[in-house]
Design an enzyme around this catalytic site. Structure first.
Site, PDB file in Angstrom:
ATOM      1  N   ASP A  97       0.857  -1.187   0.000  1.00 20.58           N
ATOM      2  CA  ASP A  97       0.000   0.000   0.000  1.00 20.58           C
ATOM      3  C   ASP A  97       0.896   1.240   0.000  1.00 20.58           C
ATOM      4  O   ASP A  97       1.900   1.288   0.713  1.00 20.58           O
ATOM      5  CB  ASP A  97      -0.874  -0.055   1.271  1.00 20.58           C
ATOM      6  N   ASP A 150      -2.968   9.724  -9.957  1.00 15.60           N
ATOM      7  CA  ASP A 150      -3.125   8.604 -10.902  1.00 15.60           C
ATOM      8  C   ASP A 150      -1.781   8.253 -11.542  1.00 15.60           C
ATOM      9  O   ASP A 150      -1.437   7.076 -11.692  1.00 15.60           O
ATOM     10  CB  ASP A 150      -4.130   8.969 -12.001  1.00 15.60           C
ATOM     11  N   ASN A 195      -2.369  13.097  -2.926  1.00  9.84           N
ATOM     12  CA  ASN A 195      -3.481  13.645  -3.716  1.00  9.84           C
ATOM     13  C   ASN A 195      -3.804  15.075  -3.291  1.00  9.84           C
ATOM     14  O   ASN A 195      -4.037  15.948  -4.120  1.00  9.84           O
ATOM     15  CB  ASN A 195      -4.739  12.786  -3.530  1.00  9.84           C
ATOM     16  N   GLU A 223      -4.961   2.317  -3.920  1.00  8.00           N
ATOM     17  CA  GLU A 223      -3.490   2.449  -3.969  1.00  8.00           C
ATOM     18  C   GLU A 223      -2.844   1.240  -3.291  1.00  8.00           C
ATOM     19  O   GLU A 223      -1.796   1.330  -2.698  1.00  8.00           O
ATOM     20  CB  GLU A 223      -3.020   3.766  -3.335  1.00  8.00           C
TER      21      GLU A 223
END
Ligand code: GH3
Ligand code: MG
Ligand code: MG
Ligand code: MG
Length: 298
Positions: free
Chosen positions: A172, A189, A180, A216
């Site tokens: 992860d 992305d 973000n 993610e």
């Protein structure tokens, strides 16, 4: 599917095999079997794209063979067309209810057989394409969770026969919410794509597989890989991501994009569910998070 689809013709009379081969050879690769048991063996080895199946044969008849093909996970999707001398409505109904996609009576009308074969191959191609899309992650091009779980179940079945090792890695991205928030979702992305590519660089063996498991999060299957082997792959993945040098200035302790990993290893046993590997790897991944992130726990 191959450029030239492969058709398996099953018939106890060689003359029938010759007639149908002649008809279909210009467009397809043909193989044949003269009995049900031989057909099962060949189908398992070559994985044909379509099967033309006689009903009346000594030993295992066509109905029974069709039923067995449909029970085999690897062959269940192969379209079966009965090609038979039995022209009663009851025979046709029984044939279709045994899992066949179509029913053609002998003597075959060449153009009808060709068209039906072509139509069923085209439908099979579209089904395969849909199944492939449904198991592919659009952002990274990796397999998705569905593909991972399907493959994991298949590997567990295969490896349980020899009691082999299997390792699963879950990982992860650390502080990704922060990434973000700082750089925006489009950059986010892009980051997921780059991490995906970095992970693939750590996988070198043919059966190794990496999927995007969720947002993610990624999961990898390493067949026939013991704890030591899996830990070194996981550590290499951790380093590959660190080496990307992607900034994550808002992140807690680290200043770049990193990943936390969990490695679950065990010997495969019949009946052990796939979920055990995934939940163990996930639990170990969260130990890596709690211990400070950017690390591997096994
Ligand atoms: P931790 O180190 O504990 O994993 O912290 P985190 O911030 O990474 O964990 P959290 O689960 O809070 O956040 C995951 C974030 O991943 C939230 C979600 O918006 C983002 N995310 C999930 N899927 C995508 C995606 O496809 N694109 C982008 N840009 N962000 C995604
Ligand atoms: Mg026959
Ligand atoms: Mg995260
Ligand atoms: Mg997460």
């Amino acid at each position: 599917m191959n450029a030239r689809p492969v058709i398996l013709i099953v018939d106890d009379e060689i003359i029938n095999i010759e007639i149908m081969s002649c008809l279909l050879e210009p467009e397809y690769d043909i193989c044949f079997a003269k009995s049900g048991s031989h057909a099962l063996e060949i189908a398992g080895q070559i994985g044909p794209d379509l099967i033309l199946l006689d009903i009346v044969m000594p030993g295992m008849d066509g109905y029974e063979l069709c039923r067995r093909l449909k029970q085999d996970e690897a062959l269940a999707d192969v379209p079966v067309i009965f090609t038979t001398g039995l022209d009663g409505l009851d025979d046709e109904a029984r044939g279709l209810s045994s899992g066949a996609i179509d029913y053609v009576t002998k003597p075959v009308q060449p153009e009808i057989l060709r068209r039906r074969v072509a139509n069923h191959l085209e439908m099979k191609r579209m089904r395969d394409q849909l199944a492939d899309l449904a198991m592919t992650d659009a952002l990274t091009g990796l397999g998705n969770r569905r593909r991972l779980e399907k493959l994991l179940r298949a590997e567990l079945r295969r490896l349980a026969r020899s009691g082999e090792w299997l390792s699963v890695i879950m990982l992860d991205i650390d502080f990704f919410k922060q990434f973000n928030d700082t750089y925006g979702h489009l950059e986010g992305d892009g980051c997921i794509r780059k991490v995906a590519a970095a992970l693939c660089r750590s996988l070198h063996r043919e059966g190794d597989f990496c999927a995007r498991y969720g947002g993610e999060e990624f999961a990898c299957i390493l067949p026939e890989t013991d704890f030591g082997g899996a830990m070194s792959v996981a550590e290499d993945m951790r380093r590959q991501v660190e080496r990307l040098g992607l900034p994550n200035s808002g992140a807690g302790a680290a200043s770049g994009v990193t990943v936390s990993l969990g490695v679950a290893t065990g010997r495969c046993e019949a009946g052990l569910p796939a979920e055990i590997w995934l939940s163990n790897a996930d639990r170990l991944l969260y130990q890596s998070k709690r211990a400070g992130r950017n690390r591997v726990t096994g």
